[in-house]
Design a protein around this motif. Sequence first.
Motif, PDB file in Angstrom:
ATOM      1  N   ARG A   1       0.834  -1.216   0.000  1.00  0.00           N
ATOM      2  CA  ARG A   1       0.000   0.000   0.000  1.00  0.00           C
ATOM      3  C   ARG A   1       0.862   1.257   0.000  1.00  0.00           C
ATOM      4  NH1 ARG A   1      -2.033   2.835   4.699  1.00  0.00           N
ATOM      5  NH2 ARG A   1      -3.412   4.492   3.936  1.00  0.00           N
ATOM      6  N   TYR A   2       0.476   2.238  -0.826  1.00  0.00           N
ATOM      7  CA  TYR A   2       1.056   3.579  -0.781  1.00  0.00           C
ATOM      8  C   TYR A   2      -0.056   4.577  -0.464  1.00  0.00           C
ATOM      9  CZ  TYR A   2       4.618   1.529  -3.963  1.00  0.00           C
ATOM     10  OH  TYR A   2       5.578   0.750  -4.554  1.00  0.00           O
ATOM     11  N   ALA A   3       0.261   5.605   0.319  1.00  0.00           N
ATOM     12  CA  ALA A   3      -0.676   6.716   0.538  1.00  0.00           C
ATOM     13  C   ALA A   3       0.168   7.937   0.893  1.00  0.00           C
ATOM     14  CB  ALA A   3      -1.637   6.388   1.672  1.00  0.00           C
ATOM     15  N   ILE A   4      -0.169   9.051   0.286  1.00  0.00           N
ATOM     16  CA  ILE A   4       0.678  10.246   0.403  1.00  0.00           C
ATOM     17  C   ILE A   4      -0.008  11.350   1.200  1.00  0.00           C
ATOM     18  CG2 ILE A   4       1.139  12.238  -1.105  1.00  0.00           C
ATOM     19  CD1 ILE A   4       3.551  10.640  -1.128  1.00  0.00           C
ATOM     20  N   ASP A   5       0.739  11.910   2.129  1.00  0.00           N
ATOM     21  CA  ASP A   5       0.298  13.126   2.820  1.00  0.00           C
ATOM     22  C   ASP A   5       0.962  14.311   2.099  1.00  0.00           C
ATOM     23  OD1 ASP A   5       0.058  15.335   4.422  1.00  0.00           O
ATOM     24  OD2 ASP A   5       0.732  14.364   6.266  1.00  0.00           O
ATOM     25  N   ALA A   6       0.149  15.066   1.376  1.00  0.00           N
ATOM     26  CA  ALA A   6       0.694  16.168   0.563  1.00  0.00           C
ATOM     27  C   ALA A   6       0.423  17.522   1.216  1.00  0.00           C
ATOM     28  CB  ALA A   6       0.104  16.120  -0.841  1.00  0.00           C
ATOM     29  N   SER A   7       0.223  17.520   2.534  1.00  0.00           N
ATOM     30  CA  SER A   7      -0.185  18.793   3.169  1.00  0.00           C
ATOM     31  C   SER A   7       0.905  19.862   3.080  1.00  0.00           C
ATOM     32  CB  SER A   7      -0.639  18.566   4.610  1.00  0.00           C
ATOM     33  OG  SER A   7       0.290  17.785   5.296  1.00  0.00           O
ATOM     34  N   LYS A   8       2.185  19.450   3.049  1.00  0.00           N
ATOM     35  CA  LYS A   8       3.257  20.452   2.949  1.00  0.00           C
ATOM     36  C   LYS A   8       3.195  21.177   1.593  1.00  0.00           C
ATOM     37  CE  LYS A   8       8.322  20.786   3.102  1.00  0.00           C
ATOM     38  NZ  LYS A   8       9.575  20.025   3.283  1.00  0.00           N
ATOM     39  N   ALA A   9       3.010  20.412   0.520  1.00  0.00           N
ATOM     40  CA  ALA A   9       2.906  21.045  -0.810  1.00  0.00           C
ATOM     41  C   ALA A   9       1.683  21.952  -0.875  1.00  0.00           C
ATOM     42  CB  ALA A   9       2.832  19.981  -1.902  1.00  0.00           C
TER      43      ALA A   9
END
Length: 329
Positions: free
Chosen positions: A272-280
Amino acid sequence: MNLLVTGGAGFIGSNFVRFLRRERPDWKVVNLDKLTYAGNAESLPDARDFVHGDIADAKLVERVMRGVDAVVNLAAESHVDRSILGPGVFVETNVGGTQVLLDGARQAGVKRFVQVSTDEVYGSLGPTGKFNENSPLRPSSPYSASKAAADLLALSYAHTFGMDVVVTRCSNNYGPYQFPEKLIPLMIANALEGRRLPVYGDGLQIRDWIHVEDHCRALLAALEKSRAGEVYNVGSDNEWPNLRIVSRLLEILGKPAELIEHVKDRPGHDRRYAIDASKARAELGWAPRIDFSDGLVATVDWYVKNRGWWERVRTGEYRTYYERNYGAR
Ligand code: NAD
Ligand code: DAU
């Protein structure tokens, strides 16, 4: 702006060059690409400022870098399954090539270097949680290990030489011009030809999908708004098990579920992959715009309408296109 894009005849690179022609029409964009099996001159918007060559060729890189303000490095060997069959070229291009580009950029006094990387450098997740920029690097395949090495090299040039380097790590892209060895275009093309759809193992592996145009917009934001020496995750909060995507594609195409065939699993397959993109989102003012259900229907439509493009890839005819079209110049 005088921008060098590498890998611009590939999936994301050709979409990125096309996106820049539209969004930044006054920029000079030079595209350096080796035209490996994954590079396709038919995907280029036009032949303007195209340089046919290898990012690991130091002499060529030195020449191409003259007068360049910024680099976006998309050139890579990108397919996990191929890296299992033959890791050598992954190290040559993804690690060696990136190092040659970094040296060339440093010598030429390039002002910003964007290293385009992947969420796969973080390895695999359990059923919960997401990768953020501080997650440990635990690559599982030769492909992801070579990308992690390139990330670290790029960041070392920032630390040691004070170069302005930025690393972006994006999740799985989909959209037009993707080579039909990757899940979504492979399944569409097979379904259109009435062939079986090979799903690895139980098909319950999860990927976090983003439309390629949203990734392109993030790359432009990273180029223009990021902080030097930083890493930015890019993703769309859009997790899907492979089997559900394949079933949805068959539904859109009106083809029977019986075409699905479970085959031997990929060795070392990340679950499984899941990305936290909150910084971008916070620092770059970026957010994905394309809804997955709309994007998937539009993507299927593109492969239906551009059948010649992927058929010429499958027959190998695309490999002679460059010589046929540009050979006389
Ligand atoms: P791709 O395989 O479609 O295209 C790669 C391009 O690089 C091709 O045009 C190829 O000819 C060129 N290339 C390969 N070796 C080269 C060399 N030595 N010198 C010059 N050009 C060379 O790949 P893609 O899916 O467009 O991925 C582009 C980049 O984005 C890669 O760095 C990949 O790791 C990264 N990335 C991809 C995804 C994805 O889902 N596709 C997600 C995150 C990050
Ligand atoms: O996460 C970002 C990465 O996404 C990029 O860094 C890589 O360059 C890109 O290729 C992609 O890697 P994946 O391995 O996730 O993509 P791929 O399309 O090869 O496979 C997606 C999922 O589908 C994966 O779980 C394996 C599965 N699969 C793939 C193929 C080709 C199948 O079940 N059957 C297949 O035939």
